[in-house]
Design a protein around this motif. Structure first.
Motif, PDB file in Angstrom:
ATOM      1  N   ARG A  67       0.867  -1.178   0.000  1.00  0.00           N
ATOM      2  CA  ARG A  67       0.000   0.000   0.000  1.00  0.00           C
ATOM      3  C   ARG A  67       0.901   1.225   0.000  1.00  0.00           C
ATOM      4  O   ARG A  67       1.873   1.283   0.747  1.00  0.00           O
ATOM      5  N   VAL A  68       0.577   2.214  -0.837  1.00  0.00           N
ATOM      6  CA  VAL A  68       1.490   3.332  -1.072  1.00  0.00           C
ATOM      7  C   VAL A  68       0.786   4.657  -0.772  1.00  0.00           C
ATOM      8  O   VAL A  68      -0.361   4.869  -1.187  1.00  0.00           O
ATOM      9  N   PHE A  69       1.507   5.540  -0.067  1.00  0.00           N
ATOM     10  CA  PHE A  69       0.988   6.867   0.258  1.00  0.00           C
ATOM     11  C   PHE A  69       1.946   7.939  -0.257  1.00  0.00           C
ATOM     12  O   PHE A  69       3.161   7.752  -0.277  1.00  0.00           O
ATOM     13  N   ASN A  70       1.384   9.068  -0.655  1.00  0.00           N
ATOM     14  CA  ASN A  70       2.139  10.284  -0.950  1.00  0.00           C
ATOM     15  C   ASN A  70       1.662  11.390  -0.018  1.00  0.00           C
ATOM     16  O   ASN A  70       0.514  11.372   0.464  1.00  0.00           O
ATOM     17  N   VAL A  71       2.544  12.345   0.254  1.00  0.00           N
ATOM     18  CA  VAL A  71       2.174  13.549   0.998  1.00  0.00           C
ATOM     19  C   VAL A  71       2.321  14.724   0.042  1.00  0.00           C
ATOM     20  O   VAL A  71       3.434  15.095  -0.330  1.00  0.00           O
ATOM     21  N   ILE A  72       1.193  15.267  -0.398  1.00  0.00           N
ATOM     22  CA  ILE A  72       1.164  16.355  -1.365  1.00  0.00           C
ATOM     23  C   ILE A  72       0.429  17.541  -0.760  1.00  0.00           C
ATOM     24  O   ILE A  72      -0.737  17.421  -0.368  1.00  0.00           O
ATOM     25  N   ASN A  73       1.120  18.665  -0.668  1.00  0.00           N
ATOM     26  CA  ASN A  73       0.528  19.888  -0.116  1.00  0.00           C
ATOM     27  C   ASN A  73      -0.093  19.639   1.254  1.00  0.00           C
ATOM     28  O   ASN A  73      -1.209  20.053   1.549  1.00  0.00           O
ATOM     29  N   SER A 130      -2.179   3.816  -4.137  1.00  0.00           N
ATOM     30  CA  SER A 130      -1.924   2.414  -4.467  1.00  0.00           C
ATOM     31  C   SER A 130      -2.557   2.008  -5.789  1.00  0.00           C
ATOM     32  O   SER A 130      -1.996   1.198  -6.536  1.00  0.00           O
ATOM     33  N   ALA A 131      -3.741   2.555  -6.098  1.00  0.00           N
ATOM     34  CA  ALA A 131      -4.478   2.145  -7.299  1.00  0.00           C
ATOM     35  C   ALA A 131      -4.170   3.015  -8.507  1.00  0.00           C
ATOM     36  O   ALA A 131      -4.885   2.955  -9.508  1.00  0.00           O
ATOM     37  N   SER A 132      -3.101   3.813  -8.445  1.00  0.00           N
ATOM     38  CA  SER A 132      -2.799   4.724  -9.550  1.00  0.00           C
ATOM     39  C   SER A 132      -2.269   4.016 -10.779  1.00  0.00           C
ATOM     40  O   SER A 132      -2.208   4.605 -11.863  1.00  0.00           O
ATOM     41  N   GLY A 133      -1.861   2.748 -10.645  1.00  0.00           N
ATOM     42  CA  GLY A 133      -1.310   2.019 -11.777  1.00  0.00           C
ATOM     43  C   GLY A 133       0.175   2.261 -11.996  1.00  0.00           C
ATOM     44  O   GLY A 133       0.746   1.757 -12.967  1.00  0.00           O
ATOM     45  N   LYS A 134       0.819   3.027 -11.106  1.00  0.00           N
ATOM     46  CA  LYS A 134       2.232   3.374 -11.296  1.00  0.00           C
ATOM     47  C   LYS A 134       3.185   2.468 -10.513  1.00  0.00           C
ATOM     48  O   LYS A 134       4.400   2.660 -10.576  1.00  0.00           O
ATOM     49  N   ALA A 189      -6.036 -14.690  -1.179  1.00  0.00           N
ATOM     50  CA  ALA A 189      -6.637 -13.358  -1.154  1.00  0.00           C
ATOM     51  C   ALA A 189      -5.634 -12.312  -1.641  1.00  0.00           C
ATOM     52  O   ALA A 189      -5.960 -11.453  -2.477  1.00  0.00           O
ATOM     53  N   ALA A 190      -4.394 -12.363  -1.133  1.00  0.00           N
ATOM     54  CA  ALA A 190      -3.369 -11.414  -1.559  1.00  0.00           C
ATOM     55  C   ALA A 190      -3.000 -11.619  -3.020  1.00  0.00           C
ATOM     56  O   ALA A 190      -2.727 -10.651  -3.745  1.00  0.00           O
ATOM     57  N   PHE A 191      -2.993 -12.855  -3.476  1.00  0.00           N
ATOM     58  CA  PHE A 191      -2.657 -13.174  -4.867  1.00  0.00           C
ATOM     59  C   PHE A 191      -3.644 -12.512  -5.832  1.00  0.00           C
ATOM     60  O   PHE A 191      -3.245 -11.858  -6.806  1.00  0.00           O
ATOM     61  N   VAL A 192      -4.933 -12.648  -5.558  1.00  0.00           N
ATOM     62  CA  VAL A 192      -5.936 -12.035  -6.435  1.00  0.00           C
ATOM     63  C   VAL A 192      -5.861 -10.512  -6.348  1.00  0.00           C
ATOM     64  O   VAL A 192      -6.022  -9.807  -7.349  1.00  0.00           O
ATOM     65  N   ALA A 193      -5.590  -9.977  -5.148  1.00  0.00           N
ATOM     66  CA  ALA A 193      -5.481  -8.521  -4.983  1.00  0.00           C
ATOM     67  C   ALA A 193      -4.303  -7.978  -5.787  1.00  0.00           C
ATOM     68  O   ALA A 193      -4.419  -6.961  -6.484  1.00  0.00           O
ATOM     69  N   ASP A 194      -3.130  -8.623  -5.677  1.00  0.00           N
ATOM     70  CA  ASP A 194      -1.968  -8.195  -6.465  1.00  0.00           C
ATOM     71  C   ASP A 194      -2.271  -8.262  -7.963  1.00  0.00           C
ATOM     72  O   ASP A 194      -1.915  -7.343  -8.722  1.00  0.00           O
ATOM     73  N   ALA A 195      -2.925  -9.328  -8.373  1.00  0.00           N
ATOM     74  CA  ALA A 195      -3.249  -9.483  -9.792  1.00  0.00           C
ATOM     75  C   ALA A 195      -4.214  -8.398 -10.266  1.00  0.00           C
ATOM     76  O   ALA A 195      -4.105  -7.903 -11.394  1.00  0.00           O
ATOM     77  N   ALA A 196      -5.157  -8.019  -9.398  1.00  0.00           N
ATOM     78  CA  ALA A 196      -6.096  -6.950  -9.766  1.00  0.00           C
ATOM     79  C   ALA A 196      -5.355  -5.640 -10.000  1.00  0.00           C
ATOM     80  O   ALA A 196      -5.692  -4.878 -10.920  1.00  0.00           O
ATOM     81  N   ARG A 197      -4.338  -5.349  -9.175  1.00  0.00           N
ATOM     82  CA  ARG A 197      -3.533  -4.135  -9.383  1.00  0.00           C
ATOM     83  C   ARG A 197      -2.765  -4.195 -10.704  1.00  0.00           C
ATOM     84  O   ARG A 197      -2.466  -3.162 -11.306  1.00  0.00           O
ATOM     85  N   LEU A 198      -2.447  -5.406 -11.167  1.00  0.00           N
ATOM     86  CA  LEU A 198      -1.688  -5.578 -12.418  1.00  0.00           C
ATOM     87  C   LEU A 198      -2.586  -5.792 -13.619  1.00  0.00           C
ATOM     88  O   LEU A 198      -2.097  -6.038 -14.730  1.00  0.00           O
ATOM     89  N   GLY A 199      -3.921  -5.736 -13.427  1.00  0.00           N
ATOM     90  CA  GLY A 199      -4.857  -5.939 -14.538  1.00  0.00           C
ATOM     91  C   GLY A 199      -5.028  -7.391 -14.928  1.00  0.00           C
ATOM     92  O   GLY A 199      -5.441  -7.688 -16.052  1.00  0.00           O
ATOM     93  N   ARG A 200      -4.729  -8.321 -14.007  1.00  0.00           N
ATOM     94  CA  ARG A 200      -4.822  -9.758 -14.311  1.00  0.00           C
ATOM     95  C   ARG A 200      -5.752 -10.469 -13.335  1.00  0.00           C
ATOM     96  O   ARG A 200      -5.564 -11.621 -12.995  1.00  0.00           O
ATOM     97  N   ARG A 201      -6.791  -9.798 -12.949  1.00  0.00           N
ATOM     98  CA  ARG A 201      -7.685 -10.344 -11.929  1.00  0.00           C
ATOM     99  C   ARG A 201      -8.374 -11.624 -12.387  1.00  0.00           C
ATOM    100  O   ARG A 201      -8.442 -12.605 -11.644  1.00  0.00           O
ATOM    101  N   ASP A 202      -8.909 -11.655 -13.606  1.00  0.00           N
ATOM    102  CA  ASP A 202      -9.659 -12.824 -14.085  1.00  0.00           C
ATOM    103  C   ASP A 202      -8.776 -14.067 -14.150  1.00  0.00           C
ATOM    104  O   ASP A 202      -9.205 -15.180 -13.802  1.00  0.00           O
TER     105      ASP A 202
END
Length: 554
Positions: free
Chosen positions: A339-345, A352-356, A381-394
């Motif tokens: 899980r990824v956070f930025n501090v902006i302004n 996390s879901a930005s695709g970057k 559960a983590a495997f499917v979640a990681d795959a969803a972030r990579l566009g490979r959920r199905d």
């Protein structure tokens, strides 16, 4: 002879004492309050006479343009005088009075500075509260000017090092400057603990003094605290989590926001527990106000300084998604995606879901897939979640269906048909799942890994009914409705009315030829029992049927 030596040493000290102070214009502070200056130091007379001529900058280098404003401007002199008055007052305080005053001075620039009845070295002490309240009253007006008038702020921050005279010689009594620890630099995490480093340890990084220390909390326990003092003199103290017998913490300094003008400090402390938790805070000074941003508490130890993972210039705070902990398996078998956070302004953003961050999820998915193939539902559960972030959920979903443990005795997380509110869901909106795939599909949707709301195929079976609701196949028994008093009175009225006009009703049914007489007698004399009986007798006696004359036309 001894007196002569003392006199000689005093004269030598007076002669060798520097007759100048050295001021750093960009940082608005004197040496040794800052040790480095980005431009050549400006030498000024050591006396307090503001009319004294300022000597030229060494090497004939022009001072920063901000120093062009005369030192004798009214606002500058007022700020300097107010600061001198404040320091004199603080120096005269002692014990809990001083502790209370120091508390307010270091917390007043926070968004929520608390009150003078808050925590301190002796929060219940009357003297502590009095010292805090007195400091609050003294600093109220100066803080308004300090935040709105640049020249006043410049004067407030320009207090020279205090001097004292002993035997005619001026002795520098300025506070000791923290010695930079070895390796005290930007863009790395630095750790401190009472056990290894003593009650406190100071660091100096690019003109900012950072001190880690053990702070006594109201319950008597020790918690780590971080005190940050900028070169401008603005400072703040933030207390961390109290979770260990020995206070310990870590911090790092860097520029998290590429568009910002100031550094941020990440501060971590441990709250204790079997697997929990490391608390992360980011502290920065923005637009004259201290900002303390709570990133959150996380299961895993955070010991690495944030890095620019996606190459956009912002430092990424990479943690774990702790919602997966205990959700589908015990903690030892629970895998938690990044899980990824930025501090902006001065705002914390979950990116996390930005695709970057495909590289993070690719590194994590291999281990999660191995665990899923071993029939570990926490890994699936983590495997499917990681795959969803990579566009490979199905693709991952098919592998999960073939390998998850359908006989697991570990419970399944509930779902909620409406957004959760502080971890709770209205009882009539809770979903109870009977199988791992259905529970996982809803879990991934609720936690932002998929955007399509799952279709609940067996909502009636999975919805938790409200308290007292019967089963779907329950046949309720027919019960007589409860009658109110109004209904009883109304029924009684109609019954009496029918009894009163009973003679008339009889005449109507029999089509009595004297029905008119019966009605008049019943209506006006029925209330007398004799009239009612006479009307009934008339209605019941034989009556004459009028003959019908039939006329035939020929």
């Amino acid at each position: 002879m001894r007196a002569f030596l003392i006199l000689l040493l005093s004269l030598l000290a007076a002669d060798c004492h520097a007759s100048s102070w050295y001021y750093c214009d960009p940082l608005h502070a004197y040496y040794p309050y800052v040790l480095k200056c980005p431009v050549p130091w400006r030498e000024t007379p050591a006396v307090g006479d503001s009319s004294s001529k300022v000597e030229p900058t060494p090497n004939n280098v022009k001072p920063d343009v901000r120093s062009a404003v005369p030192m004798s401007s009214d606002l500058f002199q007022r700020g300097l005088a107010d600061r001198q008055s404040w320091e004199t007052w603080v120096a005269a305080q002692a014990g809990d009075l001083r502790a209370g005053a120091d508390y307010w001075a270091s917390h007043r620039s926070l968004p929520n500075p608390g009150s003078c009845s808050g925590p301190g070295s002796s929060a219940s002490s009357t003297e502590w509260t009095s010292g805090c309240a007195a400091a609050q009253n003294r600093l109220a007006a100066t803080d308004v000017l300090r935040k709105t008038q640049p020249e006043y702020r410049r004067g407030w921050n320009s207090l020279p090092p205090p001097q004292a005279k002993i035997g005619g010689a001026e002795i520098d009594q300025s506070p000791p400057v923290p010695v930079p620890s070895e390796g005290a630099s930007r863009n790395r995490m630095l750790s401190w603990s009472v056990k290894d480093d003593g009650d406190h340890k100071a660091y100096l990084i690019d003109g900012t003094t950072i001190t880690l220390a053990a702070t006594k909390k109201a319950d008597g326990g020790d918690a780590p605290s971080i005190r940050i003092k900028l070169a401008s003199g603005d400072e703040v103290e933030v207390v961390g989590e109290e979770g260990l017998d020995t206070a310990m913490a870590s911090f790092g300094v860097g520029k998290f926001d590429p568009a910002g003008n100031s550094d941020q400090i990440i501060f971590t402390s441990y709250s204790g527990g079997a697997h929990c938790c490391t608390n992360l805070k980011v502290i920065e000074y923005l637009a004259g106000t201290w900002k303390v941003l709570n990133i959150g508490s996380f299961q895993e130890l955070y010991d690495g300084f944030p890095a620019d993972v996606d190459g956009d210039g912002a430092l990424d705070i990479v943690t774990t998604d702790d919602s997966f902990a205990y959700a589908f398996a015990p903690f030892s078998d629970s895998l938690m995606p990044p899980r990824v956070f930025n501090v902006i302004n001065a705002v914390v953003k979950d990116v996390s879901a930005s695709g970057k961050f495909a590289s993070l999820y690719r590194s994590d998915i291999a281990n999660a897939q191995t665990g899923c193939l071993a029939h570990n539902n926490g890994a699936c559960a983590a495997f499917v979640a990681d795959a969803a972030r990579l566009g490979r959920r199905d693709e991952a979903w098919k592998i999960m269906l073939a390998n998850y443990d359908s006989q697991s005795s570990w419970g399944l997380p509930d779902g909620c048909l409406v957004p959760w509110q502080n971890g709770s869901c209205p009882p009539d909106q809770i979903l109870k799942f009977t199988g791992f795939p259905e529970a996982l599909e809803w879990f991934l949707y609720e936690n932002g890994y998929t955007s399509s709301r799952p279709v609940v195929a067996h909502a009636a079976a999975m919805r938790t009914p409200p308290a007292g609701s019967p089963p779907a196949d329950f046949q309720p028994s027919v019960e007589k409705p409860q009658r109110s008093m109004v209904d009883v009175i109304e029924s009684f009225f109609y019954l009496v009315l029918a009894a009163y006009f009973f003679p008339t009703i009889v005449a109507l049914v029999r089509r009595h030829h004297n029905i008119g007489v019966v009605l008049v007698l019943n209506l006006f004399l029925g209330w007398t029992f004799l009239g009612w009986v006479l009307a009934l007798v008339m209605a019941s006696t034989a009556h004459r049927i009028r003959p019908v004359q039939v006329i035939e036309r020929v």
